[in-house]
Design an enzyme around this catalytic site. Structure first.
Site, PDB file in Angstrom:
ATOM      1  CG  ASP A   1      -1.876   1.136   1.248  1.00 14.20           C
ATOM      2  OD1 ASP A   1      -2.725   1.161   0.354  1.00 14.20           O
ATOM      3  OD2 ASP A   1      -1.776   2.012   2.125  1.00 14.20           O
TER       4      ASP A   1
ATOM      5  CD  GLU B   1      15.676 -15.629   3.050  1.00 20.39           C
ATOM      6  OE1 GLU B   1      14.983 -16.182   3.932  1.00 20.39           O
ATOM      7  OE2 GLU B   1      16.238 -14.518   3.209  1.00 20.39           O
TER       8      GLU B   1
HETATM    9  O1  ISL Z   1      -1.284   9.588  -3.028  1.00 16.78           O
HETATM   10  C1  ISL Z   1      -2.331   9.612  -3.583  1.00 16.78           C
HETATM   11  C2  ISL Z   1      -2.679  10.697  -4.474  1.00 16.78           C
HETATM   12  O2  ISL Z   1      -1.720  11.675  -4.384  1.00 16.78           O
HETATM   13  C3  ISL Z   1      -3.352   8.594  -3.393  1.00 16.78           C
HETATM   14  O3  ISL Z   1      -3.749   8.175  -4.625  1.00 16.78           O
HETATM   15  C4  ISL Z   1      -2.869   7.431  -2.555  1.00 16.78           C
HETATM   16  O4  ISL Z   1      -1.681   6.920  -3.049  1.00 16.78           O
HETATM   17  C5  ISL Z   1      -3.867   6.355  -2.556  1.00 16.78           C
HETATM   18  O5  ISL Z   1      -5.094   6.869  -2.205  1.00 16.78           O
HETATM   19  C6  ISL Z   1      -3.429   5.282  -1.572  1.00 16.78           C
HETATM   20  O6  ISL Z   1      -4.452   4.329  -1.443  1.00 16.78           O
HETATM   21  C7  ISL Z   1      -4.221   3.274  -0.570  1.00 16.78           C
HETATM   22  O7  ISL Z   1      -3.871   3.708   0.726  1.00 16.78           O
HETATM   23  C8  ISL Z   1      -4.866   4.425   1.420  1.00 16.78           C
HETATM   24  C9  ISL Z   1      -6.198   3.681   1.435  1.00 16.78           C
HETATM   25  O8  ISL Z   1      -7.214   4.521   1.919  1.00 16.78           O
HETATM   26  C10 ISL Z   1      -6.581   3.197   0.057  1.00 16.78           C
HETATM   27  O9  ISL Z   1      -7.772   2.445   0.117  1.00 16.78           O
HETATM   28  C11 ISL Z   1      -5.441   2.388  -0.468  1.00 16.78           C
HETATM   29  O10 ISL Z   1      -5.703   1.809  -1.718  1.00 16.78           O
HETATM   30  C12 ISL Z   1      -4.356   4.619   2.825  1.00 16.78           C
HETATM   31  O11 ISL Z   1      -3.888   3.415   3.340  1.00 16.78           O
END
Ligand code: ISL
Ligand code: CA
Length: 541
Positions: A211, A249
């Site tokens: 993520d 690994e």
């Molecule tokens: O950074 C962004 C735009 O500038 C966003 O797109 C971001 O990278 C994105 O929303 C990240 O999403 C993920 O992490 C979030 C979560 O709410 C989302 O569901 C997940 O897909 C926080 O953990």
């Protein structure tokens, strides 16, 4: 070749994304769970996907749908137990389905034991060093340490309260206040996530989706302006090199990055041979449904992946974006994360027709492909959820201007003609956590199961054909001219995909036989907004 393919399964896998909370409810409390998933494994096997990606399944106060993780080594009690997760992994493997889980390394939950310890230990403590605690600015520390804003809206800092009740230090959260950012300069943070990776690889998990993968490291002085102070910093790559050593690994484990990055050169750095195996390509998802733009995005994607030898990925929808049946039904079919445009008029008949063609397109492109739960049922965004039921923190943090992402997270309709449409069992004690529209009576999996013209049947047929065409899983793409308005490419000598994005019907190439079409042909011609897979006649040399 087959051997190599199964070792590097991620290079061409069709991956089904399960948002557990909304997939299938086994115990009738209105919330999807692992039992529910386990009961639907035959459905996923029959659909013809190769792997399942689960959104975060860990204990979590659910301030951000589970992306606020309280314990990286356990399962959310509402979803089940660790033992059930182990059983689910084993059962899925029994069906030939690989398992990908979501790792959330940028931040945890404010209920994570480390963050609680940090709050309790106070300023200057080693416990606080694992996060970004800072005194505030202003005479009394009443101003945040800097002016960064949260990706969900509002300030990226929240002030703590000391034990004696007086206002204390501030901590950084790039997302919601319930999601404190880890300090990745701290060796214990690095060790912890390496151990977490091993924990799940030891339990048979085949891959991890990482993520917010580009956000982990920050300018140590917290002085640079946002977003370059916390986006795509050079030192983030060392983390993925260490993770890659661990994946190697174990063997055949995939690291899949969620990397939103407009700069392709910077993007592909994550895919160097000693870093991640794959990263999501969001340009395709955001692209307008237009011939020239689609072709340009596909070309740019393939060209950027080629030098690092990494496979591309193709995604039409996920749990963060407006469902593509709705997007493609709008006058402006492009999508931007910053502007969801909920409630903008959409022609859902046209949107579905395009979604069917887009399914054939995405499943025919070289690389890995993702199907978000409900894509295969043709679900549209649920745009009329009552505001008081919306749960996405984006809604409140945007000052109620951005409706947020709940509309693509409504529980899946499985059967029957009334909510909960088989999402929960007959004797359920609670309604689904978000209400399903009555119109989904026409969208259930059971209702589409035997309908030869349903979206479900189209996905099943396409996934089955894809598996049976070695060219689709291995070879590159060659564009060819199939007439005005055609997006047409060959995979290997005799497989072709043609999408009609023009205004007039297209004649099929001479001698071609139809393998599959997203809609009926008219007088042997491919109508506008329709796609087809073809077997081309052998060319005489
Ligand atoms: O950074 C962004 C735009 O500038 C966003 O797109 C971001 O990278 C994105 O929303 C990240 O999403 C993920 O992490 C979030 C979560 O709410 C989302 O569901 C997940 O897909 C926080 O953990
Ligand atoms: Ca449940």
């Amino acid at each position: 070749m087959a051997e190599k393919n199964s070792e590097q399964w991620w290079r061409s896998a069709a991956i089904y994304q399960v948002y557990i909370r909304s997939f299938a409810d086994g115990n009738g409390d209105g919330i999807g769970d692992l039992d529910g998933v386990r009961a639907q494994l035959p459905y996923l096997a029959e659909l013809g996907v190769d792997a399942i990606w689960f959104n975060p399944w860990y204990p979590s106060p659910m301030a951000d749908g589970g992306y606020d993780v309280a314990d990286y080594r356990d399962i959310n009690a509402a979803f089940g137990t660790l033992a059930e997760a182990e059983k689910l992994i084993a059962d899925a493997h029994g069906y030939g389905l690989r398992i990908i889980i979501d790792i959330v390394p940028n931040h945890c939950s404010d209920e994570h034991r480390w963050f609680r310890a940090a709050l309790a230990a106070g300023p200057g403590s080693p416990e606080r060093a694992r996060f970004w605690f800072r005194p505030g600015r202003g005479g009394d520390g009443e101003l945040p340490p800097n002016d960064w804003t949260s990706i969900f809206g509002g300030p990226a800092w929240t002030r703590t309260t000391d034990e004696d009740g007086t206002p204390g230090e501030w901590y950084l959260h790039l997302f919601a206040p319930q999601q404190p950012d880890f300090n990745w300069d701290h060796p214990e943070v690095r060790q912890e996530f390496e151990a977490v990776l091993r924990f799940w690889f030891d339990r048979g998990v085949d891959g991890v989706r990482i993520d917010s993968a580009a956000l982990l490291t920050k300018d140590p002085e917290l002085a640079e302006p946002a977003p370059s102070a916390f986006t795509d910093r050079d030192d983030v790559h060392a983390i993925y090199r260490s993770w890659r050593r661990i994946a190697d690994e174990y063997g055949s484990r995939a690291l899949i990055g969620e990397v939103w990055m407009p700069d392709v050169e910077r993007f592909t750095r994550y895919l160097r041979s000693d870093e991640l195996h794959v990263a999501f390509n969001f340009d395709f998802l955001c692209c307008a449904w237009e011939l020239d733009r689609l072709r340009a995005v596909i070309d740019a994607t393939l060209a950027s992946h080629a030098p690092v030898g990494a496979p591309a990925t193709w995604v039409l929808s996920n749990h963060d974006v407006v469902r593509h049946v709705t997007r493609y039904g709008r006058a402006n079919t492009a999508f931007g994360m910053a502007d969801r445009r909920i409630g903008e008029p959409a022609d859902l008949v046209l949107g579905e027709q395009r979604a069917r063609a887009a399914a054939l397109l995405s499943l025919a492109l070289p690389g890995g492909v993702y199907v978000y739960q409900g894509d295969e049922l043709g679900l549209a965004e649920v745009e009329d959820l009552p505001d008081e039921l919306r749960q996405d923190p984006i809604f409140s943090r945007s000052g109620y201007t951005d409706k947020g992402r709940d509309g693509c997270r409504v529980p899946v309709p499985w059967s029957g003609i009334h909510p909960p449409f088989g999402f929960s069992p007959e004797q359920a004690t609670a309604a689904p956590w978000l209400p399903q529209p009555q119109s989904w009576a026409r969208r259930t999996a059971a209702g589409q199961d035997t309908d030869p013209n349903s979206m479900l049947t189209l996905y099943r047929q396409a996934l089955r054909l894809r598996r049976a065409q070695p060219a689709l899983l291995t070879l590159g793409l060659d564009w060819f001219d199939a007439g005005e308005g055609a997006l047409a490419f060959r995979r290997g000598p005799d497989f072709a995909c043609v999408i009609n994005l023009g205004d007039t019907p297209l004649a099929l190439p001479a001698g071609a036989t139809l393998l599959l079409a997203s809609g009926p042909l008219l007088d042997g011609q491919l109508p506008t907004e329709t796609g087809a897979w073809l077997r081309l006649a052998p060319t005489r040399e």
